[in-house]
Design a protein around this motif. Structure first.
Motif, mmCIF file in Angstrom:
data_model
loop_
_atom_site.group_PDB
_atom_site.id
_atom_site.type_symbol
_atom_site.label_atom_id
_atom_site.label_comp_id
_atom_site.label_asym_id
_atom_site.label_seq_id
_atom_site.Cartn_x
_atom_site.Cartn_y
_atom_site.Cartn_z
ATOM 1 N N LEU A 116 -20.896 20.442 57.990
ATOM 2 C CA LEU A 116 -21.187 19.181 57.286
ATOM 3 C C LEU A 116 -20.020 18.788 56.387
ATOM 4 O O LEU A 116 -19.728 17.603 56.211
ATOM 5 C CB LEU A 116 -22.476 19.337 56.483
ATOM 6 N N LYS A 117 -19.359 19.793 55.828
ATOM 7 C CA LYS A 117 -18.234 19.457 54.956
ATOM 8 C C LYS A 117 -17.133 18.777 55.739
ATOM 9 O O LYS A 117 -16.544 17.799 55.304
ATOM 10 C CB LYS A 117 -17.701 20.723 54.291
ATOM 11 N N SER A 118 -16.858 19.317 56.938
ATOM 12 C CA SER A 118 -15.738 18.750 57.674
ATOM 13 C C SER A 118 -16.061 17.362 58.214
ATOM 14 O O SER A 118 -15.163 16.567 58.440
ATOM 15 C CB SER A 118 -15.319 19.671 58.807
ATOM 16 N N ILE A 119 -17.337 17.069 58.417
ATOM 17 C CA ILE A 119 -17.657 15.737 58.927
ATOM 18 C C ILE A 119 -17.895 14.756 57.790
ATOM 19 O O ILE A 119 -17.399 13.639 57.807
ATOM 20 C CB ILE A 119 -18.906 15.790 59.825
ATOM 21 N N PHE A 120 -18.697 15.168 56.818
ATOM 22 C CA PHE A 120 -19.071 14.217 55.776
ATOM 23 C C PHE A 120 -18.477 14.536 54.416
ATOM 24 O O PHE A 120 -18.569 13.734 53.504
ATOM 25 C CB PHE A 120 -20.605 14.182 55.627
ATOM 26 N N ALA A 165 -26.756 20.843 65.282
ATOM 27 C CA ALA A 165 -26.494 19.541 65.889
ATOM 28 C C ALA A 165 -27.343 18.460 65.228
ATOM 29 O O ALA A 165 -26.887 17.339 65.011
ATOM 30 C CB ALA A 165 -26.771 19.602 67.386
ATOM 31 N N LEU A 166 -28.574 18.808 64.900
ATOM 32 C CA LEU A 166 -29.449 17.816 64.278
ATOM 33 C C LEU A 166 -28.962 17.442 62.890
ATOM 34 O O LEU A 166 -29.112 16.299 62.450
ATOM 35 C CB LEU A 166 -30.872 18.367 64.159
ATOM 36 N N SER A 167 -28.382 18.404 62.193
ATOM 37 C CA SER A 167 -28.029 18.157 60.801
ATOM 38 C C SER A 167 -26.959 17.088 60.674
ATOM 39 O O SER A 167 -26.825 16.449 59.638
ATOM 40 C CB SER A 167 -27.531 19.450 60.146
ATOM 41 N N THR A 168 -26.202 16.859 61.727
ATOM 42 C CA THR A 168 -25.162 15.848 61.635
ATOM 43 C C THR A 168 -25.715 14.448 61.805
ATOM 44 O O THR A 168 -25.000 13.472 61.661
ATOM 45 C CB THR A 168 -24.112 16.040 62.738
ATOM 46 N N ASN A 169 -26.992 14.390 62.145
ATOM 47 C CA ASN A 169 -27.635 13.097 62.336
ATOM 48 C C ASN A 169 -26.976 12.281 63.442
ATOM 49 O O ASN A 169 -26.979 11.055 63.421
ATOM 50 C CB ASN A 169 -27.603 12.291 61.033
ATOM 51 N N ALA A 170 -26.392 12.979 64.391
ATOM 52 C CA ALA A 170 -25.747 12.272 65.490
ATOM 53 C C ALA A 170 -26.798 11.638 66.376
ATOM 54 O O ALA A 170 -27.889 12.145 66.539
ATOM 55 C CB ALA A 170 -24.925 13.258 66.302
ATOM 56 N N LYS A 171 -26.447 10.515 66.957
ATOM 57 C CA LYS A 171 -27.428 9.800 67.761
ATOM 58 C C LYS A 171 -27.500 10.332 69.180
ATOM 59 O O LYS A 171 -28.482 10.120 69.878
ATOM 60 C CB LYS A 171 -27.069 8.315 67.802
ATOM 61 N N ILE A 172 -26.437 11.001 69.596
ATOM 62 C CA ILE A 172 -26.423 11.520 70.963
ATOM 63 C C ILE A 172 -26.272 13.037 70.895
ATOM 64 O O ILE A 172 -25.344 13.544 70.275
ATOM 65 C CB ILE A 172 -25.243 10.935 71.765
ATOM 66 N N LEU A 173 -27.189 13.739 71.540
ATOM 67 C CA LEU A 173 -27.117 15.200 71.575
ATOM 68 C C LEU A 173 -26.773 15.639 72.990
ATOM 69 O O LEU A 173 -27.357 15.143 73.947
ATOM 70 C CB LEU A 173 -28.457 15.820 71.194
ATOM 71 N N ILE A 174 -25.840 16.559 73.071
ATOM 72 C CA ILE A 174 -25.475 17.067 74.394
ATOM 73 C C ILE A 174 -25.751 18.562 74.402
ATOM 74 O O ILE A 174 -25.098 19.318 73.702
ATOM 75 C CB ILE A 174 -23.985 16.804 74.678
ATOM 76 N N ALA A 175 -26.728 18.978 75.172
ATOM 77 C CA ALA A 175 -27.100 20.396 75.217
ATOM 78 C C ALA A 175 -26.547 21.005 76.496
ATOM 79 O O ALA A 175 -26.935 20.608 77.590
ATOM 80 C CB ALA A 175 -28.620 20.528 75.172
#
Lengths: 320, 269, 298
Positions: A116-120, A165-175
């Protein structure tokens, strides 16, 4: 009808020594927002490469051509790739093997913090809060945060990856192969969980797998890949009840299900290795329904609404 | 030749087994027993198809090691043809263990990369002092597992996963064992090849009528390769019977959980 | 893709470093083999003092004496070329004996485990850090001068190095399924070891040995440079450097007659360089971790 992902004649290859090994040989995709697409194929078909192309995890020696768009952002255009602001924020990648994807020297809380730090760029307190919330969505307790990856079971590690993956609140998840490193009876649990999350949070979900049976329970659309191409694409019912490609039919027949004792048919031969050049239909060698014209490269035919197949005999479908 | 003292080929009586470990915090003078298998009673007769089903960590691999003579149990007996293999001198033990053909789990790591398939297949014959026509035997066994004849001159790295698996099966069968043990034969393979292996196992059973023990975590595979299923969880055998019996009448909590986690699929098919 | 050793050499030979290393090493090898036949002054090469010492002493490089002459009038060119032969004899003897000893100890420890493993590993740990030069000193006092001092001193430390490396490689192999399978089937231990363990570790070991040869040569030359090994007059590069500094008249003499130091030193340098380049390139080809990382991606 917003398109979350759109690919046009997307090709992805790898540059080795002097030549290029093409893993993905021209793929067209249109994924609507809020739906689940399962990309199904065996090893060597290029599905992981396709997932990497969407998620932005291609290595520097990758070569691309064609177009890939996420919402209105162009990610790939020819050999130019630009994932700034998309990777990690709009798309989140859930890697395949939790054993090697989690850093054995960091606690679970650290994992969340660094991601999370590196993204937000947020601080520890906020990241802890987001982590607890994400973990609760995958039915994990906040006591997990202090643990190290090796202290958790395989299933729990997998769920931590999903929570990340969920914590980034990304709209697209790729599993990527979420069920591969798990015991058979847990597969359904994980898949159910992913499906539930997709619906609750209205994410767009791409599942890469070789397991048609398990994942078909949660997807809206299915794309079958073989030798770098999508050989059949359509809605779930279409594919499972009305398969228009012999490979799809074979996948449906060979997947065993406990309690249902149908005879296990098999087709001899093995799927071609990644990047091997094939002329004509790639399934020709193993196809029990092949005819003379199959030696030529098949095009893509429309069978029904949103249902396409890349087989010369798709219309007549003698296997049905 | 060992005299057959019992009606079962393999018998485990009240076996308790595990490993001796040095606990991480204390000095290694204090070693403790880590018990992995408890009260195992397991029998395999002639021409039987049995599956040992359990998840990772349930003790299946330890059970295999005990059967194969690699891990001596803390208590209990491991009998092959009525003889306790752990109380025999090495030579006699090896003789008895030759009745078992073992196919290990990972086809990618189980073949010596510097040897040709021919040498790999010859080895079990060498070890038991076989005096007959080796090449002929190799040719027959290669045909039995469905491999082309020219495979004998190839190296393992030239073969795909499915073919390597067959080489391993051929190697296990070449000394004509009475029991074939397959350790997770389908886990490392693609779905379309899994079916090939399953059908091959059954073909071998039809032709040779030997006993087959398949160890797997996948119930779905077990139903195809076994008439009797033994479910192991946390080191104990929790279910035993045909798969239909177990699915319809589960006795253990473990099995009940497993069954409830499979959705009703017939809605789709 | 060709498999095995041939494939590795094929792939490695695309790099210039490899070609350079191969060229240097081959040159030294050839010189070593033909030295006896081609040197212009074989007597000088072997250390005999020519009769017209005074006239010949410390002459700079010229047509007659390509590398000049030393303090006893001997042709340096002949001595240096002959030095290649001595160098190779030392290096090959030490490497082969150390490898053999090391492999036997390492494989035994890895295969049989338990008490044997612990004991042998203790041994290895004791011998590995020993400085060869100090051992050479002790041996010299006990046994007098000669090539045996050099060889014994070097073997006594290098065997432990190879034993350790072999042990590490063998430990990895011994756990693998095909070794377990072979044991299960009842194959005798000797056969299991030779067929499954040794064959699979021999390649990286040989490549390691090739890379190490440069180091072995350097240590050998150092022992000789300190006067602890071969006698003065022997055609060995380390000895020649020793003679230059201690017999020819110290540093001032060397400044006035630099060829005494330059040529032996140069050949020493080039030989070590040749082996190291060769070994490096080969090692890159066989070590999967150093290889192109694309393999990890499928």
């Amino acid at each position: 009808m917003v398109l979350a992902i759109k690919a046009e004649n997307l090709k992805v290859g790898f540059l080795l020594e002097e030549e290029v090994l093409w893993a993905v040989k021209g793929v067209d995709l249109a994924v609507e927002e809020g739906t689940t697409l399962c990309i199904i194929g065996e090893s060597g078909c290029g599905k992981s490469t396709l997932a990497s192309a969407i998620a932005g995890t291609l290595p520097p020696y990758a070569v691309t051509s064609g177009k890939l768009r996420i919402y209105d952002r162009v990610l790939i255009n020819g050999d130019v790739r630009n994932y700034n602001g998309v990777r990690g924020r709009i798309t989140a990648y859930i890697p395949q093997n939790p054993g090697t994807s989690l850093n054995p020297f960091m606690t679970i809380e650290d994992h969340f913090y660094y991601v999370l730090k590196s993204i937000f760029g947020i601080n520890r307190k906020d990241s802890r809060r987001i982590a607890i919330e994400a973990l609760s969505r995958v039915d994990l307790d906040s006591s997990i945060l202090e643990k190290y990856p090796h202290e958790l079971s395989g299933g729990m590690q997998q769920r931590v990856l999903i929570a990340l993956a969920l914590s980034t609140n990304a709209k697209i998840l790729i599993a990527d192969e979420p069920t591969s490193s798990i015991d058979a009876y847990l597969k359904f649990q994980v898949v159910k969980l992913i499906g539930k999350l997709q619906r609750e949070l209205n994410k767009t979900l791409i599942v890469i797998t070789h397991d048609l049976v398990t994942t078909s329970t949660i997807c809206d659309d299915i794309a079958i890949m073989y030798a770098g191409r999508i050989v059949e694409l359509g809605g779930r019912e279409d594919i499972v009840l009305n398969p228009r490609h012999p490979y799809t039919k074979m996948l449906l027949e060979v997947s065993p299900i406990p309690g249902i004792r149908k005879p296990l048919k098999h087709i001899s031969g093995e799927p071609p290795n990644l990047g091997v050049e094939i002329t004509g239909c790639p399934f020709y060698e193993r196809c029990p329904y092949r005819i003379e014209i199959c030696k030529q490269e098949p095009q893509i035919w429309e069978i029904g609404e949103q249902h396409t197949s890349s087989c010369w005999r798709a219309r007549e479908a003698p296997w049905l | 030749m060992a005299v057959n003292r019992g009606k079962y080929i393999i018998e485990l009586e009240n076996v308790i087994a595990g490993y001796i470990v040095a606990p991480p915090k204390l000095r290694s003078i204090f070693k403790t027993k880590q018990i992995v298998l408890r009260d195992i009673n397991f029998r395999v007769g002639t021409s039987e198809r049995v599956a040992i089903v359990g998840r990772s960590g349930s003790g299946k691999s330890t059970l295999l090691k005990v059967i194969l003579g690699i891990l001596k149990p803390f208590s209990g007996r491991v009998l092959i043809h009525g003889h306790d293999i752990y109380r025999l001198p090495w030579r006699r033990r090896v003789e008895l263990l030759r009745r078992i053909g073992y196919v290990p789990q990972d086809p990618f790591k189980s073949l010596n990369p510097v040897l040709k398939v021919k040498s790999i297949l010859k080895e079990p014959l060498e070890a038991c002092g076989f005096k007959g026509n080796v090449d002929e035997k190799i040719r027959l066994i290669v045909k039995l597992v469905g491999l082309p004849e020219n495979v004998v001159d190839m190296y393992p790295e030239e073969l795909s996963g499915g073919m390597r698996q067959r080489v391993l099966i051929a190697r296990a069968l070449i000394s004509e064992p009475e029991v074939l043990i397959l350790d997770e034969p389908t886990s490392a393979l693609d779905v379309s090849i899994q079916a090939q292996v399953v059908n091959l196992i059954n073909e071998i059973y039809e032709r040779l009528k030997l006993s087959i023990i398949t160890v797997t975590h996948d119930l779905a595979i077990a139903q195809y390769v076994a008439d009797r299923v033994v479910v192991i969880d946390n080191g104990r055998i929790v279910e035993e019977g045909s798969l239909a019996e177990i699915l319809n009448n589960p006795r253990s909590n473990f099995m009940k959980t497993v069954i409830s986690s499979y959705p009703k699929l017939h809605k789709l098919e | 893709m060709e498999r095995g050793l041939i494939g590795i050499i094929q792939r490695a030979s695309r790099k210039t470093r490899f070609k350079a290393g191969l060229a240097l090493s081959s040159l030294i090898l050839i010189l070593a083999v033909v030295a006896l036949y081609i040197v212009p002054f074989p007597q000088d090469a072997l250390g005999y003092v020519p009769r017209n010492v005074e006239a010949r002493r410390l002459l700079p490089p010229s047509g007659d004496f390509l590398f000049g002459t030393d303090h006893l009038g001997r042709d340096l060119f002949s001595r240096v070329i002959m030095g290649a032969r001595t160098a190779l004899i030392q290096v090959l003897t030490v490497t082969i004996i150390s490898l053999l000893l090391g492999i036997i100890v390492g494989v035994t420890a890895a295969y049989f485990r338990g008490l044997i493993e612990t004991l042998l590993n203790y041994f290895v740990e004791v011998f590995m850090p020993l400085p060869a030069v100090v051992i050479a000193l002790v041996l010299r006092l006990a046994l007098g001068s000669g090539i045996h001092v050099v060889i014994l001193a070097l073997v006594s430390t290098w065997w432990a190095w190879y034993a350790r490396i072999t042990y590490v490689y063998a430990r990895g192999i011994v756990e693998l399924d095909y070794v377990v399978l072979a044991k299960l089937v009842g194959l005798s231990n000797i056969k299991v070891i030779s067929r499954h363990v040794v064959l699979n570790i021999i390649q990286p070991l040989v490549v390691q040995a090739i890379t190490d040869m440069g180091g072995v040569l350097l240590e050998a030359a150092s022992i000789n440079f300190l006067g602890l090994g071969l006698e003065p007059g022997s055609p060995e590069w380390g000895v020649m450097l020793y003679e230059a500094l201690f017999y020819a008249g110290g540093v001032e003499a060397v400044v006035k007659a630099p060829w005494l130091v330059v040529f032996p030193g140069l050949f020493l340098l080039l030989t070590i360089l040749g082996f190291s380049l060769l070994g490096d390139c080969l090692r890159e080809e066989i070590d999967p971790r150093l290889r192109r990382r694309w393999r990890l991606w499928f």
